[in-house]
Design a protein around this motif. Structure first.
Motif, PDB file in Angstrom:
ATOM      1  N   LEU A  45       0.810  -1.057  -0.064  1.00 31.69           N
ATOM      2  CA  LEU A  45       0.036  -0.105   0.061  1.00 31.69           C
ATOM      3  C   LEU A  45       0.695   1.266  -0.154  1.00 31.69           C
ATOM      4  O   LEU A  45       1.763   1.305   0.813  1.00 31.69           O
ATOM      5  CB  LEU A  45      -1.043   0.012   1.251  1.00 31.69           C
ATOM      6  CG  LEU A  45      -1.912  -0.974   1.670  1.00 31.69           C
ATOM      7  CD1 LEU A  45      -2.544  -0.969   2.986  1.00 31.69           C
ATOM      8  CD2 LEU A  45      -3.039  -0.880   0.583  1.00 31.69           C
ATOM      9  N   GLY A  46       0.686   2.198  -1.081  1.00 28.73           N
ATOM     10  CA  GLY A  46       1.481   3.253  -0.982  1.00 28.73           C
ATOM     11  C   GLY A  46       0.933   4.416  -0.851  1.00 28.73           C
ATOM     12  O   GLY A  46      -0.680   4.398  -1.137  1.00 28.73           O
ATOM     13  N   LEU A  47       1.240   5.697  -0.278  1.00 32.13           N
ATOM     14  CA  LEU A  47       0.696   6.932  -0.154  1.00 32.13           C
ATOM     15  C   LEU A  47       1.541   7.957  -0.312  1.00 32.13           C
ATOM     16  O   LEU A  47       2.702   8.115   0.197  1.00 32.13           O
ATOM     17  CB  LEU A  47      -0.126   6.842   1.320  1.00 32.13           C
ATOM     18  CG  LEU A  47      -0.900   7.957   1.419  1.00 32.13           C
ATOM     19  CD1 LEU A  47      -2.042   7.890   0.615  1.00 32.13           C
ATOM     20  CD2 LEU A  47      -1.524   7.814   3.144  1.00 32.13           C
ATOM     21  N   LEU A  48       0.965   8.801  -1.072  1.00 35.08           N
ATOM     22  CA  LEU A  48       1.521  10.325  -1.622  1.00 35.08           C
ATOM     23  C   LEU A  48       1.787  10.969  -0.426  1.00 35.08           C
ATOM     24  O   LEU A  48       0.815  10.862   0.629  1.00 35.08           O
ATOM     25  CB  LEU A  48       1.157  10.861  -2.751  1.00 35.08           C
ATOM     26  CG  LEU A  48      -0.265  11.345  -2.790  1.00 35.08           C
ATOM     27  CD1 LEU A  48      -0.682  12.675  -2.131  1.00 35.08           C
ATOM     28  CD2 LEU A  48      -0.918  11.538  -4.344  1.00 35.08           C
ATOM     29  N   ASP A  49       2.715  12.290  -0.566  1.00 36.75           N
ATOM     30  CA  ASP A  49       2.807  12.980   0.427  1.00 36.75           C
ATOM     31  C   ASP A  49       2.913  14.539  -0.318  1.00 36.75           C
ATOM     32  O   ASP A  49       3.349  14.701  -1.014  1.00 36.75           O
ATOM     33  CB  ASP A  49       4.005  12.963   1.063  1.00 36.75           C
ATOM     34  CG  ASP A  49       3.969  13.806   2.437  1.00 36.75           C
ATOM     35  OD1 ASP A  49       3.124  14.482   2.886  1.00 36.75           O
ATOM     36  OD2 ASP A  49       5.344  14.220   2.612  1.00 36.75           O
ATOM     37  N   VAL A 107       6.241   9.868  -2.507  1.00 39.45           N
ATOM     38  CA  VAL A 107       7.155   9.637  -1.534  1.00 39.45           C
ATOM     39  C   VAL A 107       6.977  10.580  -0.486  1.00 39.45           C
ATOM     40  O   VAL A 107       6.149  11.767  -0.780  1.00 39.45           O
ATOM     41  CB  VAL A 107       8.464  10.129  -2.207  1.00 39.45           C
ATOM     42  CG1 VAL A 107       8.966   8.847  -3.437  1.00 39.45           C
ATOM     43  CG2 VAL A 107       8.495  11.539  -2.937  1.00 39.45           C
ATOM     44  N   LEU A 108       7.510  10.520   0.694  1.00 35.11           N
ATOM     45  CA  LEU A 108       7.463  11.638   1.787  1.00 35.11           C
ATOM     46  C   LEU A 108       8.474  12.578   1.437  1.00 35.11           C
ATOM     47  O   LEU A 108       9.645  12.245   1.124  1.00 35.11           O
ATOM     48  CB  LEU A 108       7.858  10.688   3.191  1.00 35.11           C
ATOM     49  CG  LEU A 108       7.616  11.564   4.414  1.00 35.11           C
ATOM     50  CD1 LEU A 108       6.078  11.689   4.614  1.00 35.11           C
ATOM     51  CD2 LEU A 108       8.301  10.703   5.742  1.00 35.11           C
ATOM     52  N   PRO A 145      -4.685  12.890   2.869  1.00 38.68           N
ATOM     53  CA  PRO A 145      -4.245  12.553   4.461  1.00 38.68           C
ATOM     54  C   PRO A 145      -2.545  12.500   4.750  1.00 38.68           C
ATOM     55  O   PRO A 145      -1.903  12.255   3.666  1.00 38.68           O
ATOM     56  CB  PRO A 145      -4.874  11.298   4.629  1.00 38.68           C
ATOM     57  CG  PRO A 145      -4.887  10.676   3.394  1.00 38.68           C
ATOM     58  CD  PRO A 145      -5.146  11.723   2.191  1.00 38.68           C
ATOM     59  N   GLU A 146      -2.193  13.047   5.792  1.00 39.09           N
ATOM     60  CA  GLU A 146      -0.822  12.869   6.133  1.00 39.09           C
ATOM     61  C   GLU A 146      -0.450  11.234   6.472  1.00 39.09           C
ATOM     62  O   GLU A 146      -1.013  10.464   6.742  1.00 39.09           O
ATOM     63  CB  GLU A 146      -0.433  13.496   7.490  1.00 39.09           C
ATOM     64  CG  GLU A 146       0.930  13.677   7.694  1.00 39.09           C
ATOM     65  CD  GLU A 146       1.828  12.819   8.092  1.00 39.09           C
ATOM     66  OE1 GLU A 146       2.969  12.604   7.638  1.00 39.09           O
ATOM     67  OE2 GLU A 146       1.338  11.742   8.701  1.00 39.09           O
TER      68      GLU A 146
END
Length: 277
Positions: A30-34, A63-64, A41-42
């Motif tokens: 599970l990937g999440l952008l920043d 990517v963070l 969402p953070e």
């Protein structure tokens, strides 16, 4: 090659359902952008919540934006998430390209590449226990770190400080980038090879899913002045997704993350039905 997903960001309320479905199937990550000046969402908070709602699937920032964050606090947050999810976390990092994000964080965007280099050195030292800042991660070096890279300085950063590459380029561009990172890796005296993770934008299902995904992409990439071109790269046909996966596999990519911009979780079933993983 394994297959992961990038979570949609327009409606955080759906992410529990997405995570549970993905955890129950064959997908790997599970990937999440920043972004800071956006409605996403953070990522560290969100992935910590989703870690508790899953048991198997890996969690990844993609990517963070590390230069926006204080290094010691970032290291503590990452190590905490690494411990709480049982080592299922991968830290994907980048320097960020939006001046408004830096303005909102009261951080000077100038020299952000050098700042990231220093952060990577310092956070590794922190995780090794030399600073007194805790907690300790599961492994002395901390979780796997992947770095976004397009330019030579960023490719060299992967070899000096990272465990692998996050590649958001199309296969035609990715080949040269992967080769550059491999050369830098050898020149830096690193053992083995970097772990390479690629990304494509995907919307599988009825036309309404593709329309929602393109609208989200155009809004997100409006700052570039090239949002229509970005949205035109969305893969909506199963055959196109299969072809992209084949091309990346031929390049030796270890994982392909299919980034979903529309919130319909049924896309996960359609992706799984392609038999890519």
């Amino acid at each position: 090659m394994t297959i992961g997903i990038g979570l949609p960001v327009d409606d955080p309320a759906v992410l529990h359902d997405w995570a549970a479905r993905a955890d129950a199937g064959p997908l790997a990550t599970l990937g999440l952008l920043d972004r800071l000046v956006w409605h996403n969402p953070e990522p560290l908070v969100t992935l910590a919540v989703l870690a508790g709602a899953t048991t198997r699937i890996r969690l990844q920032t993609e990517v963070l934006l590390a230069p926006l964050r204080a290094t010691a606090l970032l290291g503590s947050q990452v190590a905490t998430l690494d411990r709480l999810c049982g080592g299922r976390f991968t830290l994907g990092l980048g320097i960020g390209g939006r001046d408004d994000d830096f303005a909102a964080a009261d951080v000077d965007p100038r020299g952000r590449g050098a700042r990231l280099d220093a952060q990577l050195r310092d956070v590794r030292s922190q995780w090794a226990g030399t600073t007194g800042v805790g907690p300790a991660p599961l492994r002395p070096r901390g979780p796997e770190i992947l770095l976004g890279a397009f330019r030579p300085a960023a490719s060299a950063r992967v070899a000096r400080h990272g465990d692998g590459l996050l590649c958001a380029a199309a296969p035609s561009w990715a080949e040269a980038l992967l080769a550059t990172v491999a050369r830098e890796w050898v020149a830096a005296g690193r053992e083995g090879m970097p772990r390479n993770v690629a990304q494509v934008d995907v919307a599988l299902g009825p036309p309404s899913v593709a329309d929602a995904a393109r609208a989200s992409m155009r809004a997100y990439y409006a700052f570039t002045g090239d949002a229509d071109r970005m949205a035109a790269g969305l893969l909506t046909a199963p055959a196109a997704v299969v072809a992209a996966a084949r091309d990346f596999a031929d390049l030796g990519v270890d994982e392909l993350v299919c980034y979903h911009w529309a919130p319909d979780p049924d896309q996960l079933d359609r992706l799984a039905d392609l038999g890519l993983s």
